[in-house]
Motif scaffolding. Structure first.
Motif, short mmCIF file in Angstrom:
data_model
loop_
_atom_site.label_atom_id
_atom_site.label_comp_id
_atom_site.label_asym_id
_atom_site.label_seq_id
_atom_site.Cartn_x
_atom_site.Cartn_y
_atom_site.Cartn_z
N LEU A 95 -19.96 -1.14 85.69
CA LEU A 95 -21.28 -0.73 86.12
C LEU A 95 -21.56 0.89 85.82
O LEU A 95 -20.85 1.53 86.21
N SER A 138 -22.71 -11.75 90.36
CA SER A 138 -22.64 -10.74 91.21
C SER A 138 -23.90 -11.00 92.35
O SER A 138 -24.68 -11.88 92.14
N MET A 139 -23.88 -10.65 93.63
CA MET A 139 -25.34 -10.79 94.29
C MET A 139 -26.21 -9.97 93.69
O MET A 139 -27.38 -10.66 93.76
N GLY A 143 -30.61 -11.46 93.09
CA GLY A 143 -31.72 -10.63 93.53
C GLY A 143 -31.68 -8.99 93.16
O GLY A 143 -30.63 -8.86 92.58
N PRO A 144 -32.71 -8.53 92.93
CA PRO A 144 -32.84 -7.14 92.26
C PRO A 144 -32.04 -6.15 92.99
O PRO A 144 -32.15 -6.09 94.27
N PHE A 145 -31.54 -5.26 92.42
CA PHE A 145 -30.77 -4.13 93.10
C PHE A 145 -31.29 -2.91 92.36
O PHE A 145 -31.02 -2.52 91.36
N SER A 146 -32.00 -2.10 93.04
CA SER A 146 -33.00 -1.07 92.50
C SER A 146 -32.07 -0.03 92.03
O SER A 146 -32.57 0.78 91.09
N TYR A 151 -27.55 -3.16 85.29
CA TYR A 151 -26.28 -4.02 85.79
C TYR A 151 -27.01 -5.15 86.39
O TYR A 151 -26.45 -6.40 86.16
N GLY A 184 -20.40 -10.01 96.79
CA GLY A 184 -21.06 -8.92 97.42
C GLY A 184 -20.23 -7.74 97.10
O GLY A 184 -19.51 -7.73 95.85
N PHE A 185 -20.41 -6.70 97.61
CA PHE A 185 -19.49 -5.42 97.56
C PHE A 185 -18.12 -5.77 97.69
O PHE A 185 -17.54 -6.22 98.78
N LEU A 190 -14.38 -0.19 90.42
CA LEU A 190 -15.90 -0.22 90.09
C LEU A 190 -16.65 -0.22 91.21
O LEU A 190 -17.50 0.79 91.26
N ILE A 194 -19.24 3.77 91.89
CA ILE A 194 -20.70 3.44 91.87
C ILE A 194 -21.55 4.88 91.98
O ILE A 194 -22.41 5.05 91.24
C1 LIG Z 1 -24.51 -1.38 93.07
C2 LIG Z 1 -23.80 -2.61 92.59
C3 LIG Z 1 -22.45 -2.49 93.30
C4 LIG Z 1 -21.22 -3.16 93.04
C5 LIG Z 1 -21.20 -4.16 91.94
C6 LIG Z 1 -21.89 -5.24 92.41
O1 LIG Z 1 -22.10 -6.26 91.91
C7 LIG Z 1 -22.10 -5.43 93.96
C8 LIG Z 1 -23.04 -6.11 94.46
C9 LIG Z 1 -23.36 -6.15 95.91
C10 LIG Z 1 -24.23 -6.38 96.35
C11 LIG Z 1 -25.48 -6.51 95.81
C12 LIG Z 1 -26.66 -7.02 96.46
C13 LIG Z 1 -27.98 -7.06 96.10
C14 LIG Z 1 -28.68 -7.53 96.78
C15 LIG Z 1 -30.19 -7.81 96.22
O2 LIG Z 1 -30.01 -9.02 96.05
C16 LIG Z 1 -31.21 -7.30 97.17
O3 LIG Z 1 -32.07 -8.62 97.38
C17 LIG Z 1 -30.69 -6.63 98.36
C18 LIG Z 1 -31.93 -6.11 99.07
C19 LIG Z 1 -32.16 -4.85 98.77
C20 LIG Z 1 -31.40 -4.09 98.02
C21 LIG Z 1 -32.02 -2.79 98.07
C22 LIG Z 1 -32.17 -2.00 96.79
O4 LIG Z 1 -32.52 -2.59 95.76
O5 LIG Z 1 -31.36 -1.10 96.61
#
Ligand SMILES: CC/C=C\CC(=O)/C=C/C=C\C=C\C=C\[C@@H](O)[C@@H](O)C/C=C\CCC(=O)O
Ligand SMILES: NC(=O)C1=CN([C@@H]2O[C@H](COP(=O)(O)OP(=O)(O)OC[C@H]3O[C@@H](n4cnc5c(N)ncnc54)[C@H](O)[C@@H]3O)[C@@H](O)[C@H]2O)C=CC1
Length: 261
Positions: A95, A138-139, A143-146, A151, A184-185, A190, A194
């Motif tokens: 990432l 990944s989560m 879904g979008p992760f702003s 990534y 998720g996290f 990695l 972040i």
């Molecule tokens: C920043 C990525 C961190 C570590 C690697 C990884 O893949 C971890 C992912 C963990 C959680 C990801 C969550 C994503 C959630 C999305 O589906 C959104 O729907 C969640 C809702 C709001 C997110 C707010 C934002 O976009 O920052």
């Protein structure tokens, strides 16, 4: 369930989720080829695992998933050493929004490359004996992760590519199952890095930390247990398994062809 007599290839095997997957595979009697760019770490880990599980059951191969030549050679060496490949875990990933081209190259192109190279050995229509390929999404692939748009794009690509390959395999008779794991996290290097890897989105580090507090953090072993479930359950093909502190959940995707069903 014993995986005795089966051989696995794991990328990004030296640390984090990949290392946890290596250990759970060895605990279940599989032979494992560890592929990673971390040569010193790989060699010392493999020596330690060899003492615990038998040196004949582990093999480290210095391999950058960005390199077709290295990856192809690694698969050949794994087959030469173990005779065949039954399980592939395309896990290597980074990432880093500052080096986004490299993120795409490793996370998405590396998974596509690993999938296609694995099929050269596993595909039943080409003399292989089938098997299962698990790709690490990944989560952020659901879904979008702003804080990390590139990534997010790579992980959406991994999930969709994996699901499409599952369908292609069924139609084509490859005898290979394809599934994605979507954690998720997870407490790994990695994850720890972040805040310094968000590039032009570094101003979102605090918001991301708040999301971590909300969503919680799991261990690499929890991810490995979820992956093992999709390896051993032969009914699983085309699945995306979300792994969170509250538990595991198979994702249901919209049926775009007949949306009313
Ligand atoms: C920043 C990525 C961190 C570590 C690697 C990884 O893949 C971890 C992912 C963990 C959680 C990801 C969550 C994503 C959630 C999305 O589906 C959104 O729907 C969640 C809702 C709001 C997110 C707010 C934002 O976009 O920052
Ligand atoms: N840690 C987390 O919160 C989450 C991680 N993931 C994904 O899980 C996978 C593993 O990540 P972690 O274990 O957290 O990372 P990590 O940084 O702890 O371990 C990654 C491993 O991959 C290796 N690697 C990196 N680039 C490589 C390359 N080009 N070729 C071969 N090996 C390479 C590294 O040397 C390292 O051993 C990644 O695909 C990541 O996107 C998915 C969801 C959550």
């Amino acid at each position: 369930m014993s995986l005795r007599g089966q051989t696995a290839v794991v990328t990004g095997a030296v640390m984090g989720i990949g290392r946890a997957m290596v250990e759970i595979l060895l605990q279940n009697d599989a032979k494992v080829a560890l592929l990673d760019v971390n040569k010193s770490g790989g060699e010392s880990l493999t020596e330690a695992l060899g003492k615990q599980y038998g040196s004949q059951n582990v093999l480290f191969l210095d391999c950058d998933v960005e390199s077709e030549e290295q990856f192809k050679a690694a698969f050949k060496r794994a087959v030469d050493a173990f005779g065949q490949i039954d399980i592939v875990f395309n896990n290597a990933g980074i990432l880093n929004e500052a080096t986004w081209e490299k993120t795409v190259s490793i996370n998405l192109l590396g998974v596509i490359r690993g999938t296609y190279l694995a099929l050269e050995h596993m595909n039943k229509t080409h003399g292989g004996r089938g098997g299962v390929i698990i790709n690490t999404g990944s989560m952020a692939g659901l879904g979008p992760f702003s804080c990390c748009p590139v990534y997010t794009a790579t992980k959406h690509g991994v999930v969709s590519f994996t699901r499409a390959m599952a369908s292609a395999s069924t139609v084509s008779g490859y005898g290979v199952r394809f599934n994605a794991v979507c954690p998720g996290f997870v407490q790994t290097d990695l994850f720890s890095n972040i805040p310094i890897r968000l590039g032009q989105y570094s101003h979102m580090a605090d918001a991301t930390a708040q999301l971590v507090k909300k969503m919680g953090v799991i261990t690499p072993s929890q991810v490995a247990e979820a992956v093992l479930e999709m390896v051993t359950d032969e009914t699983k093909n085309g699945e995306a398994l979300m792994v969170m502190p509250k538990g595991k959940e198979y994702i249901t995707f919209p049926n775009l062809i007949s949306p009313n069903k």
